[in-house]
Design a protein around this motif. Structure first.
Motif, PDB file in Angstrom:
ATOM      1  N   MET A   2       0.839  -1.174   0.000  1.00 24.48           N
ATOM      2  CA  MET A   2       0.000   0.000   0.000  1.00 24.48           C
ATOM      3  C   MET A   2       0.890   1.245   0.000  1.00 24.48           C
ATOM      4  SD  MET A   2      -2.806   1.325   2.796  1.00 24.48           S
ATOM      5  CE  MET A   2      -3.757  -0.165   2.719  1.00 24.48           C
ATOM      6  N   THR A   3       0.587   2.173  -0.882  1.00 22.01           N
ATOM      7  CA  THR A   3       1.324   3.426  -0.962  1.00 22.01           C
ATOM      8  C   THR A   3       0.874   4.345   0.158  1.00 22.01           C
ATOM      9  OG1 THR A   3       1.316   3.193  -3.349  1.00 22.01           O
ATOM     10  CG2 THR A   3       1.923   5.331  -2.479  1.00 22.01           C
ATOM     11  N   LYS A   4       1.825   4.976   0.821  1.00 26.15           N
ATOM     12  CA  LYS A   4       1.470   5.891   1.899  1.00 26.15           C
ATOM     13  C   LYS A   4       1.297   7.300   1.364  1.00 26.15           C
ATOM     14  CE  LYS A   4       3.182   3.607   5.946  1.00 26.15           C
ATOM     15  NZ  LYS A   4       3.849   3.792   7.206  1.00 26.15           N
ATOM     16  N   SER A   5       0.303   7.969   1.902  1.00 31.49           N
ATOM     17  CA  SER A   5       0.036   9.356   1.533  1.00 31.49           C
ATOM     18  C   SER A   5       1.056  10.268   2.200  1.00 31.49           C
ATOM     19  CB  SER A   5      -1.375   9.724   2.006  1.00 31.49           C
ATOM     20  OG  SER A   5      -1.622  11.089   1.816  1.00 31.49           O
ATOM     21  N   THR A   6       1.270  11.435   1.608  1.00 36.40           N
ATOM     22  CA  THR A   6       2.138  12.427   2.242  1.00 36.40           C
ATOM     23  C   THR A   6       1.317  13.430   3.048  1.00 36.40           C
ATOM     24  OG1 THR A   6       2.073  13.801   0.255  1.00 36.40           O
ATOM     25  CG2 THR A   6       3.912  12.247   0.467  1.00 36.40           C
ATOM     26  N   ILE A   7       0.011  13.390   2.859  1.00 34.94           N
ATOM     27  CA  ILE A   7      -0.904  14.258   3.614  1.00 34.94           C
ATOM     28  C   ILE A   7      -1.692  13.373   4.573  1.00 34.94           C
ATOM     29  CG2 ILE A   7      -2.876  15.818   3.449  1.00 34.94           C
ATOM     30  CD1 ILE A   7      -1.988  16.362   0.541  1.00 34.94           C
ATOM     31  N   TYR A   8      -1.801  13.825   5.808  1.00 32.15           N
ATOM     32  CA  TYR A   8      -2.556  13.079   6.814  1.00 32.15           C
ATOM     33  C   TYR A   8      -3.522  14.023   7.512  1.00 32.15           C
ATOM     34  CZ  TYR A   8       0.815   9.333   6.220  1.00 32.15           C
ATOM     35  OH  TYR A   8       1.578   8.336   5.694  1.00 32.15           O
ATOM     36  N   LYS A   9      -4.672  13.499   7.898  1.00 36.71           N
ATOM     37  CA  LYS A   9      -5.668  14.281   8.619  1.00 36.71           C
ATOM     38  C   LYS A   9      -6.091  13.523   9.865  1.00 36.71           C
ATOM     39  CE  LYS A   9      -7.882  16.796   4.838  1.00 36.71           C
ATOM     40  NZ  LYS A   9      -9.185  17.040   4.187  1.00 36.71           N
ATOM     41  N   HIS A  10      -6.401  14.281  10.921  1.00 34.86           N
ATOM     42  CA  HIS A  10      -6.963  13.690  12.132  1.00 34.86           C
ATOM     43  C   HIS A  10      -8.403  13.246  11.864  1.00 34.86           C
ATOM     44  CE1 HIS A  10      -3.880  14.728  15.136  1.00 34.86           C
ATOM     45  NE2 HIS A  10      -3.641  15.767  14.350  1.00 34.86           N
ATOM     46  N   VAL A  11      -8.835  12.220  12.549  1.00 35.22           N
ATOM     47  CA  VAL A  11     -10.214  11.735  12.443  1.00 35.22           C
ATOM     48  C   VAL A  11     -11.185  12.888  12.701  1.00 35.22           C
ATOM     49  CG1 VAL A  11     -11.939  10.202  13.488  1.00 35.22           C
ATOM     50  CG2 VAL A  11      -9.606   9.363  13.066  1.00 35.22           C
ATOM     51  N   GLU A  12     -10.887  13.683  13.691  1.00 38.13           N
ATOM     52  CA  GLU A  12     -11.764  14.791  14.096  1.00 38.13           C
ATOM     53  C   GLU A  12     -12.001  15.801  12.973  1.00 38.13           C
ATOM     54  OE1 GLU A  12     -14.405  16.749  16.249  1.00 38.13           O
ATOM     55  OE2 GLU A  12     -13.440  14.914  16.959  1.00 38.13           O
ATOM     56  N   GLU A  13     -11.052  15.937  12.052  1.00 37.12           N
ATOM     57  CA  GLU A  13     -11.169  16.934  10.980  1.00 37.12           C
ATOM     58  C   GLU A  13     -12.303  16.652  10.007  1.00 37.12           C
ATOM     59  OE1 GLU A  13      -7.388  18.495   9.236  1.00 37.12           O
ATOM     60  OE2 GLU A  13      -6.508  16.944  10.525  1.00 37.12           O
ATOM     61  N   SER A  14     -12.738  15.416   9.925  1.00 31.27           N
ATOM     62  CA  SER A  14     -13.805  15.085   8.978  1.00 31.27           C
ATOM     63  C   SER A  14     -15.047  14.509   9.653  1.00 31.27           C
ATOM     64  CB  SER A  14     -13.288  14.111   7.917  1.00 31.27           C
ATOM     65  OG  SER A  14     -12.720  12.978   8.527  1.00 31.27           O
ATOM     66  N   ARG A  15     -15.073  14.531  10.975  1.00 28.04           N
ATOM     67  CA  ARG A  15     -16.238  14.015  11.701  1.00 28.04           C
ATOM     68  C   ARG A  15     -17.456  14.893  11.402  1.00 28.04           C
ATOM     69  NH1 ARG A  15     -14.259  12.648  17.021  1.00 28.04           N
ATOM     70  NH2 ARG A  15     -13.767  10.685  16.024  1.00 28.04           N
ATOM     71  N   ILE A  16     -18.596  14.247  11.176  1.00 27.49           N
ATOM     72  CA  ILE A  16     -19.844  14.942  10.847  1.00 27.49           C
ATOM     73  C   ILE A  16     -20.945  14.452  11.794  1.00 27.49           C
ATOM     74  CG2 ILE A  16     -21.641  15.258   9.088  1.00 27.49           C
ATOM     75  CD1 ILE A  16     -19.267  16.385   7.885  1.00 27.49           C
ATOM     76  N   THR A  17     -21.798  15.362  12.227  1.00 29.01           N
ATOM     77  CA  THR A  17     -22.987  15.020  13.006  1.00 29.01           C
ATOM     78  C   THR A  17     -24.177  15.731  12.372  1.00 29.01           C
ATOM     79  OG1 THR A  17     -21.706  14.810  15.043  1.00 29.01           O
ATOM     80  CG2 THR A  17     -24.086  15.098  15.285  1.00 29.01           C
ATOM     81  N   ILE A  18     -25.246  14.982  12.143  1.00 31.23           N
ATOM     82  CA  ILE A  18     -26.485  15.590  11.666  1.00 31.23           C
ATOM     83  C   ILE A  18     -27.629  15.119  12.549  1.00 31.23           C
ATOM     84  CG2 ILE A  18     -25.741  15.809   9.258  1.00 31.23           C
ATOM     85  CD1 ILE A  18     -27.576  13.389   8.605  1.00 31.23           C
ATOM     86  N   SER A  19     -28.635  15.968  12.677  1.00 31.02           N
ATOM     87  CA  SER A  19     -29.849  15.612  13.408  1.00 31.02           C
ATOM     88  C   SER A  19     -31.044  16.003  12.568  1.00 31.02           C
ATOM     89  CB  SER A  19     -29.914  16.337  14.754  1.00 31.02           C
ATOM     90  OG  SER A  19     -28.874  15.900  15.600  1.00 31.02           O
ATOM     91  N   GLU A  20     -32.075  15.167  12.611  1.00 28.83           N
ATOM     92  CA  GLU A  20     -33.292  15.450  11.851  1.00 28.83           C
ATOM     93  C   GLU A  20     -34.498  14.929  12.614  1.00 28.83           C
ATOM     94  OE1 GLU A  20     -35.273  14.288   7.571  1.00 28.83           O
ATOM     95  OE2 GLU A  20     -33.121  14.656   7.642  1.00 28.83           O
ATOM     96  N   LEU A  21     -35.533  15.733  12.633  1.00 31.08           N
ATOM     97  CA  LEU A  21     -36.797  15.335  13.244  1.00 31.08           C
ATOM     98  C   LEU A  21     -37.524  14.390  12.304  1.00 31.08           C
ATOM     99  CD1 LEU A  21     -38.732  15.800  15.653  1.00 31.08           C
ATOM    100  CD2 LEU A  21     -39.792  17.613  14.279  1.00 31.08           C
ATOM    101  N   MET A  22     -37.992  13.267  12.816  1.00 28.51           N
ATOM    102  CA  MET A  22     -38.677  12.282  11.990  1.00 28.51           C
ATOM    103  C   MET A  22     -40.157  12.648  11.848  1.00 28.51           C
ATOM    104  SD  MET A  22     -36.411  10.124  10.922  1.00 28.51           S
ATOM    105  CE  MET A  22     -35.312  11.534  10.770  1.00 28.51           C
ATOM    106  N   LEU A  23     -40.588  12.784  10.616  1.00 31.19           N
ATOM    107  CA  LEU A  23     -41.937  13.228  10.279  1.00 31.19           C
ATOM    108  C   LEU A  23     -42.807  12.062   9.841  1.00 31.19           C
ATOM    109  CD1 LEU A  23     -40.884  16.358   8.184  1.00 31.19           C
ATOM    110  CD2 LEU A  23     -41.554  16.268  10.612  1.00 31.19           C
ATOM    111  N   PRO A  24     -44.131  12.232   9.882  1.00 33.37           N
ATOM    112  CA  PRO A  24     -45.025  11.157   9.419  1.00 33.37           C
ATOM    113  C   PRO A  24     -44.742  10.726   7.977  1.00 33.37           C
ATOM    114  CG  PRO A  24     -46.274  12.807  10.620  1.00 33.37           C
ATOM    115  CD  PRO A  24     -44.873  13.352  10.460  1.00 33.37           C
ATOM    116  N   SER A  25     -44.271  11.635   7.146  1.00 33.12           N
ATOM    117  CA  SER A  25     -43.972  11.281   5.751  1.00 33.12           C
ATOM    118  C   SER A  25     -42.791  10.310   5.643  1.00 33.12           C
ATOM    119  CB  SER A  25     -43.678  12.546   4.938  1.00 33.12           C
ATOM    120  OG  SER A  25     -42.567  13.234   5.467  1.00 33.12           O
ATOM    121  N   HIS A  26     -42.034  10.125   6.711  1.00 27.59           N
ATOM    122  CA  HIS A  26     -40.896   9.201   6.716  1.00 27.59           C
ATOM    123  C   HIS A  26     -41.274   7.811   7.226  1.00 27.59           C
ATOM    124  CE1 HIS A  26     -38.608  13.168   7.595  1.00 27.59           C
ATOM    125  NE2 HIS A  26     -38.676  12.988   6.286  1.00 27.59           N
ATOM    126  N   SER A  27     -42.539   7.625   7.599  1.00 29.40           N
ATOM    127  CA  SER A  27     -42.926   6.366   8.249  1.00 29.40           C
ATOM    128  C   SER A  27     -43.376   5.307   7.250  1.00 29.40           C
ATOM    129  CB  SER A  27     -44.019   6.614   9.280  1.00 29.40           C
ATOM    130  OG  SER A  27     -45.210   7.035   8.656  1.00 29.40           O
TER     131      SER A  27
END
Length: 182
Positions: free
Chosen positions: A1-26
């Motif tokens: 496996m080729t190693k990258s020269t650029i590295y990022k912390h896990v935290e740099e790309s962590r995403i959180t989303i929240s959504e209210l569940m509606l009757p149209s989703h049931s």
């Protein structure tokens, strides 16, 4: 496996989303449709992988989606995604789905899943992704777990691949299952 020269912390790309569940989703039973949740999971996996790689990403595979608890209309669903593993052009995005009854505050874990995403350029060709900086026991566990999951998938493909499978080796194992071999 080729190693990258650029590295990022896990935290740099962590995403959180929240959504209210509606009757149209049931679905017909009044619970939130699993397909709708899968669609949201695909969206957050795309966002997380694209944030890490800096380019457009596509879903290559989805591993283990076990719906543990149903989600009710009116609950707030929160999804958390992070990069668990990186290869040369692919990433494994771990996603956790929780729901909260916003009236009682009760929360429940609904499912966890792993999406393999591949980085693409504007011509649809795969491109290298940054490496991953892991700096906790949990991040190490997730990275190694992804490696093991890949190894197990490769073993299954080798053992059960078309043209390689020998049914005679397994026929006795079917005796305890609800199946009839003709």
């Amino acid at each position: 496996m080729t190693k990258s020269t650029i590295y990022k912390h896990v935290e740099e790309s962590r995403i959180t989303i929240s959504e209210l569940m509606l009757p149209s989703h049931s679905n017909f039973s009044g619970k939130i449709h699993g397909g709708y949740i899968l669609s949201l999971m695909d969206q957050i996996a795309f966002a997380c992988a694209s944030k890490h790689s800096g380019v457009y990403c596509v879903t290559a595979s989805v591993n283990t989606v076990d719906f543990r608890n149903p989600i009710d209309v009116g609950e707030l669903v929160t999804m958390k995604a992070s990069i668990n593993y990186v290869g040369n052009t692919s990433m494994v995005v771990g996603i956790r789905v929780d729901s909260e009854n916003i009236q009682t505050g009760e929360t429940k874990h609904c499912n966890s899943s792993y999406f393999t995403m591949v980085a693409k350029d504007e011509n649809g060709k795969t491109v290298p992704v940054p490496g991953l900086i892991i700096d906790s026991d949990e991040e190490i566990r997730r990275f190694i777990r992804s490696i093991k999951r890949q190894e197990m998938a490769h073993e299954r493909k080798s053992e059960f691949g078309e043209g390689k499978f020998d049914a005679k080796k397994y026929i006795d194992q079917l005796e305890n299952y609800n199946v009839k071999v003709m």
